[in-house]
Write a protein that holds these residues in place. Structure first.
Motif, mmCIF file in Angstrom:
data_model
loop_
_atom_site.group_PDB
_atom_site.id
_atom_site.type_symbol
_atom_site.label_atom_id
_atom_site.label_comp_id
_atom_site.label_asym_id
_atom_site.label_seq_id
_atom_site.Cartn_x
_atom_site.Cartn_y
_atom_site.Cartn_z
ATOM 1 N N GLN A 48 -14.634 -12.923 -2.811
ATOM 2 C CA GLN A 48 -13.474 -12.184 -3.306
ATOM 3 C C GLN A 48 -12.182 -12.756 -2.741
ATOM 4 O OE1 GLN A 48 -13.788 -7.816 -3.467
ATOM 5 N NE2 GLN A 48 -11.764 -7.713 -2.551
ATOM 6 N N VAL A 49 -11.258 -13.104 -3.625
ATOM 7 C CA VAL A 49 -9.936 -13.590 -3.240
ATOM 8 C C VAL A 49 -8.885 -12.745 -3.955
ATOM 9 C CG1 VAL A 49 -10.709 -15.943 -2.784
ATOM 10 C CG2 VAL A 49 -9.949 -15.325 -5.078
ATOM 11 N N GLY A 50 -7.658 -12.753 -3.420
ATOM 12 C CA GLY A 50 -6.616 -11.935 -4.010
ATOM 13 C C GLY A 50 -5.232 -12.458 -3.712
ATOM 14 N N VAL A 51 -4.254 -11.801 -4.305
ATOM 15 C CA VAL A 51 -2.855 -12.145 -4.081
ATOM 16 C C VAL A 51 -2.047 -10.860 -3.999
ATOM 17 C CG1 VAL A 51 -2.474 -12.422 -6.579
ATOM 18 C CG2 VAL A 51 -0.876 -13.468 -4.959
ATOM 19 N N GLU A 52 -1.150 -10.786 -3.025
ATOM 20 C CA GLU A 52 -0.247 -9.644 -2.876
ATOM 21 C C GLU A 52 1.165 -10.101 -3.219
ATOM 22 O OE1 GLU A 52 1.267 -6.242 0.319
ATOM 23 O OE2 GLU A 52 -0.072 -7.854 0.988
ATOM 24 N N ILE A 53 1.813 -9.381 -4.148
ATOM 25 C CA ILE A 53 3.127 -9.763 -4.658
ATOM 26 C C ILE A 53 4.110 -8.636 -4.375
ATOM 27 C CG2 ILE A 53 4.445 -10.417 -6.710
ATOM 28 C CD1 ILE A 53 1.794 -11.334 -7.952
ATOM 29 N N PRO A 54 5.219 -8.902 -3.653
ATOM 30 C CA PRO A 54 6.230 -7.857 -3.420
ATOM 31 C C PRO A 54 7.004 -7.567 -4.702
ATOM 32 C CG PRO A 54 6.948 -9.953 -2.504
ATOM 33 C CD PRO A 54 5.539 -10.164 -2.979
ATOM 34 N N LEU A 55 7.309 -6.297 -4.924
ATOM 35 C CA LEU A 55 8.083 -5.871 -6.096
ATOM 36 C C LEU A 55 9.507 -5.572 -5.655
ATOM 37 C CD1 LEU A 55 5.428 -3.563 -7.835
ATOM 38 C CD2 LEU A 55 5.829 -6.015 -8.135
ATOM 39 N N GLY A 56 10.303 -6.623 -5.531
ATOM 40 C CA GLY A 56 11.681 -6.480 -5.100
ATOM 41 C C GLY A 56 11.778 -6.125 -3.627
ATOM 42 N N LYS A 57 12.840 -5.383 -3.280
ATOM 43 C CA LYS A 57 13.098 -4.978 -1.891
ATOM 44 C C LYS A 57 12.695 -3.534 -1.636
ATOM 45 C CE LYS A 57 15.245 -8.887 -0.894
ATOM 46 N NZ LYS A 57 14.758 -9.837 0.137
ATOM 47 N N SER A 58 11.876 -2.966 -2.502
ATOM 48 C CA SER A 58 11.551 -1.542 -2.451
ATOM 49 C C SER A 58 10.498 -1.194 -1.401
ATOM 50 C CB SER A 58 11.059 -1.080 -3.822
ATOM 51 O OG SER A 58 9.878 -1.779 -4.187
ATOM 52 N N GLY A 59 9.823 -2.200 -0.832
ATOM 53 C CA GLY A 59 8.699 -1.929 0.047
ATOM 54 C C GLY A 59 7.398 -1.708 -0.692
ATOM 55 N N VAL A 60 7.421 -1.838 -2.019
ATOM 56 C CA VAL A 60 6.237 -1.674 -2.856
ATOM 57 C C VAL A 60 5.680 -3.059 -3.200
ATOM 58 C CG1 VAL A 60 5.325 -0.796 -5.039
ATOM 59 C CG2 VAL A 60 7.092 0.479 -3.815
ATOM 60 N N THR A 61 4.365 -3.208 -3.124
ATOM 61 C CA THR A 61 3.714 -4.457 -3.510
ATOM 62 C C THR A 61 2.542 -4.170 -4.434
ATOM 63 O OG1 THR A 61 2.114 -4.532 -1.682
ATOM 64 C CG2 THR A 61 4.311 -5.461 -1.264
ATOM 65 N N PHE A 100 6.560 1.706 7.198
ATOM 66 C CA PHE A 100 7.222 1.302 8.435
ATOM 67 C C PHE A 100 6.973 -0.181 8.684
ATOM 68 C CE2 PHE A 100 3.089 1.960 10.552
ATOM 69 C CZ PHE A 100 3.080 0.922 11.468
ATOM 70 N N THR A 101 7.932 -0.798 9.392
ATOM 71 C CA THR A 101 7.847 -2.217 9.712
ATOM 72 C C THR A 101 8.274 -2.436 11.149
ATOM 73 O OG1 THR A 101 8.359 -2.870 7.429
ATOM 74 C CG2 THR A 101 8.677 -4.546 9.138
ATOM 75 N N LYS A 102 7.413 -3.104 11.902
ATOM 76 C CA LYS A 102 7.761 -3.567 13.241
ATOM 77 C C LYS A 102 7.635 -5.087 13.257
ATOM 78 C CE LYS A 102 6.707 0.725 15.628
ATOM 79 N NZ LYS A 102 6.016 1.383 16.768
ATOM 80 N N ARG A 103 7.796 -5.687 14.414
ATOM 81 C CA ARG A 103 7.863 -7.140 14.438
ATOM 82 C C ARG A 103 6.597 -7.805 13.910
ATOM 83 N NH1 ARG A 103 8.198 -11.427 19.425
ATOM 84 N NH2 ARG A 103 8.835 -13.219 18.144
ATOM 85 N N ARG A 104 5.433 -7.298 14.313
ATOM 86 C CA ARG A 104 4.184 -7.951 13.964
ATOM 87 C C ARG A 104 3.257 -7.101 13.101
ATOM 88 N NH1 ARG A 104 5.160 -13.090 14.181
ATOM 89 N NH2 ARG A 104 5.960 -13.788 16.210
ATOM 90 N N VAL A 105 3.695 -5.944 12.656
ATOM 91 C CA VAL A 105 2.811 -5.088 11.872
ATOM 92 C C VAL A 105 3.626 -4.256 10.895
ATOM 93 C CG1 VAL A 105 2.878 -3.232 13.591
ATOM 94 C CG2 VAL A 105 0.939 -3.375 11.999
ATOM 95 N N ARG A 106 3.040 -3.971 9.748
ATOM 96 C CA ARG A 106 3.600 -3.053 8.750
ATOM 97 C C ARG A 106 2.503 -2.066 8.367
ATOM 98 N NH1 ARG A 106 5.648 -6.143 3.735
ATOM 99 N NH2 ARG A 106 7.139 -4.436 3.475
ATOM 100 N N GLY A 107 2.868 -0.801 8.221
ATOM 101 C CA GLY A 107 1.922 0.224 7.795
ATOM 102 C C GLY A 107 2.152 0.587 6.339
ATOM 103 N N TYR A 108 1.097 0.893 5.628
ATOM 104 C CA TYR A 108 1.232 1.214 4.207
ATOM 105 C C TYR A 108 0.225 2.274 3.791
ATOM 106 C CZ TYR A 108 -2.901 -1.738 3.375
ATOM 107 O OH TYR A 108 -4.168 -2.276 3.391
ATOM 108 N N PHE A 109 0.517 2.890 2.653
ATOM 109 C CA PHE A 109 -0.450 3.713 1.941
ATOM 110 C C PHE A 109 -0.329 3.380 0.462
ATOM 111 C CE2 PHE A 109 3.349 6.382 2.507
ATOM 112 C CZ PHE A 109 3.630 6.724 1.202
ATOM 113 N N GLY A 110 -1.372 3.662 -0.280
ATOM 114 C CA GLY A 110 -1.332 3.309 -1.699
ATOM 115 C C GLY A 110 -2.541 3.804 -2.447
#
Length: 230
Positions: A48-61, A100-110
């Motif tokens: 399994q391979v994938g790609v994550e694409i940011p949707l602008g500056k909204s924090g949504v990918t 949230f975003t810190k220097r080495r980690v970002r948290g998400y839900f989706g």
């Protein structure tokens, strides 16, 4: 399984050769190519391979994963076992929001939608001209294709870690529900009696329908693409 291990080795070699001083903030608007090791060890194993694409500056990918697998390179079947002739196709589409975003980690839900189709191929004696009460009129030897189709929706939470070498590690967990349907793909067998393959973990008998709770847990390894300032 040897092909799967070679794939992991090649992926890690690429990660080791690509270098750039990046962190979570600078990488947030870049595309990430990902690989998932754990699906190789699923009962319905896939590469399994994938790609994550940011949707602008909204924090949504948007992340799209695709997987393909054969029972011949599964870790769960041995040479002495009755290995079914099966092929697995998988797709996972995830819309995520980073809260949230810190220097080495970002948290998400989706939210995620997962589609999987497992196709079995088997030669067997099939009951033809069957009725619900009187049995079958006669039997024919046929090459049969049977599909186990799974659709699932999950709510997910995760943490994506970023390393200076462009490497990322995405850890996630989630839960939801999944629908399972088994049907015959071979034309002309709608009213026939077709046996399901001898599968040791899931029902593969045509006509099976189920709706059950579903859990997801895993991780991705990734490479951040694009140009960064020194």
């Amino acid at each position: 399984m040897r092909n799967s291990y070679l794939f992991v080795f090649a992926f890690c070699l690429i990660l080791n050769r690509v270098s750039a001083q990046v962190d979570a903030q600078t990488a947030s608007d870049h595309v990430i190519i990902k690989y998932s090791p754990l699906p190789m060890f699923d009962f319905d194993n896939t590469i399994q391979v994938g790609v994550e694409i940011p949707l602008g500056k909204s924090g949504v990918t948007l992340q799209q994963d695709l997987g393909f697998g054969r029972s011949t390179f599964s870790a769960w079947y041995t040479e002495s076992a009755n290995v079914p002739d099966k092929t697995t196709y998988k797709s996972r589409t995830t819309l995520r929001y980073y809260y949230f975003t810190k220097r080495r980690v970002r948290g998400y839900f989706g939210g995620e939608f997962m589609f999987k189709q497992v196709v079995y191929r088997q030669n067997q004696w099939v009951g033809m001209d069957c009725s619900g009460f009187g049995g079958c009129g006669y039997f024919e030897n046929k090459d049969v294709r049977i599909a186990r189709v799974v659709g699932a929706g999950h709510g997910k939470i995760g943490w994506q870690f970023y390393f200076p070498s462009r490497l990322t590690m995405d850890l996630f967990a989630g839960m939801g529900m999944r629908s399972i349907k088994v049907r015959t793909l071979t034309p002309g067998l709608n009213d026939a009696f077709v046996r399901g393959p001898d599968e040791f973990w899931a029902s593969s008998t045509p006509g099976t329908r189920d709706f059950v709770p579903s859990l997801v847990l895993g991780f991705h390894l990734g490479i951040v693409l694009g140009k960064f300032e020194d």
